[in-house]
Scaffold this motif. Structure first.
Motif, short mmCIF file in Angstrom:
data_model
loop_
_atom_site.label_atom_id
_atom_site.label_comp_id
_atom_site.label_asym_id
_atom_site.label_seq_id
_atom_site.Cartn_x
_atom_site.Cartn_y
_atom_site.Cartn_z
N LEU A 97 0.84 -1.20 0.00
CA LEU A 97 0.00 0.00 0.00
C LEU A 97 0.88 1.25 0.00
O LEU A 97 0.61 2.20 -0.75
CB LEU A 97 -0.93 -0.01 1.22
N GLU A 98 1.93 1.24 0.79
CA GLU A 98 2.88 2.36 0.80
C GLU A 98 3.53 2.51 -0.58
O GLU A 98 3.65 3.62 -1.11
CB GLU A 98 3.96 2.14 1.85
N ASP A 99 3.95 1.38 -1.16
CA ASP A 99 4.59 1.41 -2.48
C ASP A 99 3.64 1.99 -3.53
O ASP A 99 4.05 2.78 -4.39
CB ASP A 99 5.03 0.01 -2.90
N TRP A 100 2.37 1.61 -3.47
CA TRP A 100 1.38 2.12 -4.41
C TRP A 100 1.26 3.64 -4.27
O TRP A 100 1.21 4.36 -5.26
CB TRP A 100 0.03 1.44 -4.16
N GLY A 101 1.21 4.13 -3.03
CA GLY A 101 1.12 5.57 -2.79
C GLY A 101 2.32 6.31 -3.35
O GLY A 101 2.18 7.38 -3.96
N GLU A 102 3.51 5.74 -3.15
CA GLU A 102 4.73 6.37 -3.68
C GLU A 102 4.70 6.39 -5.21
O GLU A 102 5.05 7.38 -5.84
CB GLU A 102 5.98 5.64 -3.19
N GLU A 103 4.28 5.28 -5.80
CA GLU A 103 4.24 5.18 -7.27
C GLU A 103 3.28 6.20 -7.88
O GLU A 103 3.52 6.71 -8.97
CB GLU A 103 3.81 3.76 -7.66
N HIS A 104 2.22 6.50 -7.18
CA HIS A 104 1.19 7.39 -7.71
C HIS A 104 1.14 8.74 -6.99
O HIS A 104 0.15 9.46 -7.09
CB HIS A 104 -0.17 6.70 -7.66
N GLU A 106 2.46 11.70 -7.49
CA GLU A 106 2.24 12.90 -8.29
C GLU A 106 0.76 13.05 -8.66
O GLU A 106 0.17 14.13 -8.51
CB GLU A 106 3.11 12.86 -9.55
N VAL A 107 0.17 11.98 -9.15
CA VAL A 107 -1.24 12.03 -9.55
C VAL A 107 -2.14 12.28 -8.35
O VAL A 107 -3.04 13.11 -8.41
CB VAL A 107 -1.65 10.72 -10.26
N LEU A 108 -1.87 11.59 -7.26
CA LEU A 108 -2.71 11.73 -6.07
C LEU A 108 -2.57 13.11 -5.42
O LEU A 108 -3.55 13.69 -4.99
CB LEU A 108 -2.36 10.65 -5.05
N SER A 109 -1.36 13.65 -5.42
CA SER A 109 -1.13 14.97 -4.84
C SER A 109 -1.82 16.05 -5.64
O SER A 109 -2.29 17.05 -5.08
CB SER A 109 0.37 15.27 -4.78
N SER A 110 -1.90 15.89 -6.95
CA SER A 110 -2.54 16.91 -7.80
C SER A 110 -4.06 16.93 -7.62
O SER A 110 -4.71 17.88 -7.99
CB SER A 110 -2.20 16.67 -9.27
N ARG A 111 -4.62 15.90 -7.03
CA ARG A 111 -6.08 15.81 -6.85
C ARG A 111 -6.52 16.33 -5.49
O ARG A 111 -7.69 16.34 -5.18
CB ARG A 111 -6.54 14.37 -7.02
#
Length: 112
Positions: A97-104, A106-111
């Motif tokens: 779950l942490e790895d998924w958050g790191e991978e995404h 940029e996209v998640l922060s922009s939302r």
């Protein structure tokens, strides 16, 4: 209130979320995965958590069997928190779950 029969009917995801659900518990798991740590150290690493909320979350994780609280008979008393073997296995499960958050990130922060 759940009875033992209700627990048998609950899916594994619900059981896991019961343990780590809330704003601070996964963050606490992340801090404790680094090794034994004292209350003040945890508080400094988790900016924004109050002492009351931190203590409450640690008690809940301890009651769930994923955190161990060690009280040393010293003056002044010293208390350290660490993951139990059950907590270590949960920490391993949370890593993707942490790895998924790191991978995404940029996209998640922009939302936000």
């Amino acid at each position: 209130m759940e009875t033992m029969g209700d627990v048998d009917q609950t899916c594994g995801m619900s059981l896991a979320i019961d343990v780590v659900g809330g704003k601070w518990k996964m963050h606490l798991m992340w801090v404790l995965a680094e090794g034994p740590v004292r209350f003040g150290q945890i508080r400094r690493k988790l900016d924004g958590v109050s002492e009351k909320v931190l203590a409450e979350n640690l008690r809940q994780l301890e009651a769930s069997g994923v955190v161990h609280r060690e009280l040393y008979a010293e003056v002044p008393p010293r208390v350290e928190y660490s993951l139990t073997p059950l907590g270590e296995s949960l920490s391993v499960a949370l890593k993707p779950l942490e790895d998924w958050g790191e991978e995404h990130r940029e996209v998640l922060s922009s939302r936000r």
